[in-house]
Design an enzyme around this catalytic site. Structure first.
Site, PDB file in Angstrom:
ATOM      1  N   GLY A 168      -3.606   6.769   6.926  1.00  0.00           N
ATOM      2  CA  GLY A 168      -3.024   7.802   6.067  1.00  0.00           C
ATOM      3  C   GLY A 168      -2.687   7.219   4.704  1.00  0.00           C
ATOM      4  O   GLY A 168      -2.780   6.003   4.498  1.00  0.00           O
ATOM      5  N   ASP A 169      -2.331   8.108   3.767  1.00  0.00           N
ATOM      6  CA  ASP A 169      -1.963   7.681   2.409  1.00  0.00           C
ATOM      7  C   ASP A 169      -3.060   6.895   1.714  1.00  0.00           C
ATOM      8  O   ASP A 169      -2.785   5.976   0.935  1.00  0.00           O
ATOM      9  CB  ASP A 169      -0.662   6.843   2.440  1.00  0.00           C
TER      10      ASP A 169
ATOM     11  N   ALA B 143       2.128  15.674   6.242  1.00  0.00           N
ATOM     12  CA  ALA B 143       1.226  15.179   5.204  1.00  0.00           C
ATOM     13  C   ALA B 143       1.895  15.252   3.835  1.00  0.00           C
ATOM     14  O   ALA B 143       2.764  16.098   3.603  1.00  0.00           O
ATOM     15  CB  ALA B 143      -0.053  16.009   5.190  1.00  0.00           C
ATOM     16  N   GLY B 144       1.489  14.377   2.950  1.00  0.00           N
ATOM     17  CA  GLY B 144       1.958  14.420   1.568  1.00  0.00           C
ATOM     18  C   GLY B 144       0.809  14.020   0.676  1.00  0.00           C
ATOM     19  O   GLY B 144       0.478  12.850   0.585  1.00  0.00           O
ATOM     20  N   HIS B 145       0.147  15.010   0.083  1.00  0.00           N
ATOM     21  CA  HIS B 145      -1.005  14.703  -0.763  1.00  0.00           C
ATOM     22  C   HIS B 145      -0.602  14.825  -2.231  1.00  0.00           C
ATOM     23  O   HIS B 145      -0.235  15.887  -2.696  1.00  0.00           O
ATOM     24  CB  HIS B 145      -2.175  15.640  -0.427  1.00  0.00           C
TER      25      HIS B 145
ATOM     26  N   GLN C  73      -3.517  12.752   7.113  1.00  0.00           N
ATOM     27  CA  GLN C  73      -3.297  11.473   7.809  1.00  0.00           C
ATOM     28  C   GLN C  73      -4.609  10.654   7.799  1.00  0.00           C
ATOM     29  O   GLN C  73      -5.441  10.873   6.946  1.00  0.00           O
ATOM     30  CB  GLN C  73      -2.774  11.675   9.239  1.00  0.00           C
TER      31      GLN C  73
ATOM     32  N   THR D 114      -0.272  10.282  15.141  1.00  0.00           N
ATOM     33  CA  THR D 114       0.211  11.644  15.003  1.00  0.00           C
ATOM     34  C   THR D 114      -0.427  12.462  16.128  1.00  0.00           C
ATOM     35  O   THR D 114      -1.181  11.926  16.940  1.00  0.00           O
ATOM     36  CB  THR D 114      -0.068  12.205  13.583  1.00  0.00           C
TER      37      THR D 114
ATOM     38  N   LYS E 112      -6.023  10.551  -0.555  1.00  0.00           N
ATOM     39  CA  LYS E 112      -6.928  11.689  -0.322  1.00  0.00           C
ATOM     40  C   LYS E 112      -6.666  12.826  -1.298  1.00  0.00           C
ATOM     41  O   LYS E 112      -7.597  13.486  -1.747  1.00  0.00           O
ATOM     42  CB  LYS E 112      -6.763  12.207   1.121  1.00  0.00           C
TER      43      LYS E 112
HETATM   44  P1  IMP Z   1       4.290  12.481  12.835  1.00  0.00           P
HETATM   45  O1  IMP Z   1       2.951  12.920  12.367  1.00  0.00           O
HETATM   46  O2  IMP Z   1       5.420  12.934  11.956  1.00  0.00           O
HETATM   47  O3  IMP Z   1       4.511  12.783  14.267  1.00  0.00           O
HETATM   48  O4  IMP Z   1       4.331  10.868  12.723  1.00  0.00           O
HETATM   49  C1  IMP Z   1       3.513  10.048  13.549  1.00  0.00           C
HETATM   50  C2  IMP Z   1       3.035   8.835  12.779  1.00  0.00           C
HETATM   51  O5  IMP Z   1       2.112   9.242  11.782  1.00  0.00           O
HETATM   52  C3  IMP Z   1       4.131   8.073  12.039  1.00  0.00           C
HETATM   53  O6  IMP Z   1       3.805   6.711  12.010  1.00  0.00           O
HETATM   54  C4  IMP Z   1       4.062   8.648  10.635  1.00  0.00           C
HETATM   55  O7  IMP Z   1       4.578   7.765   9.675  1.00  0.00           O
HETATM   56  C5  IMP Z   1       2.570   8.830  10.498  1.00  0.00           C
HETATM   57  N1  IMP Z   1       2.198   9.873   9.554  1.00  0.00           N
HETATM   58  C6  IMP Z   1       2.260  11.208   9.729  1.00  0.00           C
HETATM   59  N2  IMP Z   1       1.811  11.856   8.655  1.00  0.00           N
HETATM   60  C7  IMP Z   1       1.435  10.924   7.778  1.00  0.00           C
HETATM   61  C8  IMP Z   1       0.842  10.982   6.485  1.00  0.00           C
HETATM   62  O8  IMP Z   1       0.552  12.038   5.936  1.00  0.00           O
HETATM   63  N3  IMP Z   1       0.587   9.780   5.888  1.00  0.00           N
HETATM   64  C9  IMP Z   1       0.848   8.597   6.501  1.00  0.00           C
HETATM   65  N4  IMP Z   1       1.390   8.508   7.707  1.00  0.00           N
HETATM   66  C10 IMP Z   1       1.680   9.654   8.350  1.00  0.00           C
HETATM   67 MG    MG Z   2       0.343  10.814   2.143  1.00  0.00          MG
END
Ligand code: IMP
Ligand code: MG
Length: 436
Positions: free
Chosen positions: A28-29, A55-57, A237, A252, A32
């Site tokens: 992730g990150d 997510a954070g785009h 992700q 995730t 994208k």
């Molecule tokens: P969840 O998706 O909130 O359940 O988190 C599960 C795992 O995925 C954790 O390690 C989060 O930090 C990671 N994660 C979830 N969404 C993102 C994302 O958009 N970017 C990076 N890591 C993510």
């Molecule tokens: Mg991100």
């Protein structure tokens, strides 16, 4: 164009404007949001197929910074339709807040946004359960947005969907049963219980605000394809956070790999034309779980530059060297055709640069990441070293303008990942991109 057209303008079938899946090849990150924003110029529709507001785009547009969580990054471009597909889990209140926030920044949201009626809802008890689990042993460092529990309900066939929210009586009845069930669990965990009346009122109000956008997005996408429209599938992700192929259990709860674009939208595999993989020039990860090439010194250097802070939670990202074992595996699972390398400028002052080309586990060399989390955590990276370039590359707009060492580095890591290099990003803005 497979139909033999010579140029874009003359192609009747628009084959050259293929349906494209964009996938994160790491944890992730990968950047994208920015690459999606660049590719959106050639798309008609941008679709999210999985994940939720975990997510954070990040997209930098006309000097302003936008962080998108649920809405596809195409929303910042005129005349692009954005679709939230059936595979996404939606917190309706968070989505309304995101829409309002974008409107305040003068982003137009109206007929250009569609939401699947089959998408599952994230409700307050999902968030609270996620928070409670994160307080206990076996935590995985989630974003605490309720994503895991919401997908859990979906798999258990007890989830509520957007279509329920569109029918207030049905929604309230189902919500009441779910809240009393979850209150018992929350009480047993020593957490506060939830008031049905409050949640019902707040979520029904959010549902009314979302009503104009809710529709059968599968039909919309198929009709659009029949009219020759081009779709961009915005992965959220990354490959190693995939529920099946990632570093389980530190993942995730959705399929972040290319297959998720089909199941999460209802667009069949044979309509997908190309897969673009995005990878950072180094590795990062937020949350727990193995990151074999993790390096504290590299992390400190990047954090000192103000880089690598999470867009959703603000957490410091863990950092490490580029991991070609992981990237090659990601290339294979996703069928990556082209690679976009981002954050190359993050390595401007690093010399030498290390690249992990294999893992060592109990005296044996591995060329694929092991499935088992403990084994992966015990893997020692085997490194090769490449020369750094020791200068800023922000201004480069052509491949030839990159220093020789930088060109060598990106060519080498994309070769290791097993696909052709098509883009290099040297800064966060749209223009800071080199197309090959
Ligand atoms: P969840 O998706 O909130 O359940 O988190 C599960 C795992 O995925 C954790 O390690 C989060 O930090 C990671 N994660 C979830 N969404 C993102 C994302 O958009 N970017 C990076 N890591 C993510
Ligand atoms: Mg991100």
């Amino acid at each position: 164009c497979p139909k033999g057209c010579v140029g874009k303008i003359f192609c009747l079938f628009r084959f050259h404007m293929a349906n494209t899946i964009l996938i994160g090849m790491q944890w992730g990150d990968e950047g994208k949001g920015k690459i999606i924003d660049v590719l959106t110029a050639n798309a008609d529709i941008v679709v999210r197929s999985q994940g939720g507001n975990n997510a954070g785009h990040t997209v930098i547009h006309r000097g302003a910074k936008y962080v998108l969580h649920l809405i596809p990054s195409g929303i910042l471009r005129h005349r692009k339709v954005c679709v939230i597909g059936n595979g996404v889990v939606i917190d309706p209140v968070a989505l309304v807040a995101e829409i309002d926030g974008l409107r305040q920044l003068r982003v137009n949201i109206g007929k250009n946004l569609l939401i699947s009626d089959c998408a599952h809802l994230v409700l307050p008890y999902h968030r609270m359960l996620d928070e409670q689990r994160e307080l206990r042993r076996g935590r995985i460092g989630t974003t605490k947005r309720g994503i895991g529990p919401a997908y859990g309900d979906k798999a258990a066939r007890t989830g509520l969907r957007m279509s329920d929210l569109m029918q207030p009586i049905v929604f309230s009845k189902k919500l009441q049963a779910k809240i009393s069930e979850n209150n018992r669990i929350l009480q047993a965990l020593g957490a506060k219980s939830i008031s049905f009346r409050d949640v019902n009122e707040i979520y029904l109000a959010a549902g009314e605000k979302l009503r104009p956008y809710v529709t059968n997005t599968v039909m919309y996408l198929h009709r659009a394809m029949d009219r020759g429209k081009q779709i961009l599938f915005e992965g959220a992700q990354g490959t190693f956070l995939d529920i099946d192929h990632g570093t389980y259990p530190y993942v995730t709860s959705s399929n972040t790999t290319a297959g998720g674009a089909c199941t999460g939208t209802g667009v069949p595999p044979h309509r997908m034309d190309r897969v673009v993989g995005v990878m950072k020039a180094y590795s990062t990860r937020v949350g727990d779980g193995a990151l074999p090439t993790e390096d504290a010194q590299l992390a400190q250097m990047l954090h000192n530059l103000g880089r690598e802070f999470g867009a959703t939670t603000g957490r410091k990202r863990r950092c490490g060297w580029f991991d070609a074992v992981a990237a090659r595996y990601a290339g294979m699972i996703n069928g990556i055709d082209e690679i976009a390398i981002t954050n190359l400028d993050g390595l401007d002052q690093v010399d030498p640069i290390r690249v992990c080309v294999g893992y060592q586990l109990h005296g044996k060399r591995l060329d694929v990441p092991p499935c088992d989390a403990t084994q992966l955590a015990n893997c020692e990276p085997i490194y090769e070293e490449l020369a750094g370039w020791n200068r800023s590359i922000h201004a480069a707009r052509k491949f030839s303008q990159l220093p020789t060492a930088a060109r060598k580095y990106v060519r080498y890591i994309s070769e290791l990942a097993g696909a052709k290099l098509s883009m290099v990003s040297v800064g966060p803005a749209r223009g800071e991109t080199i197309m090959l």
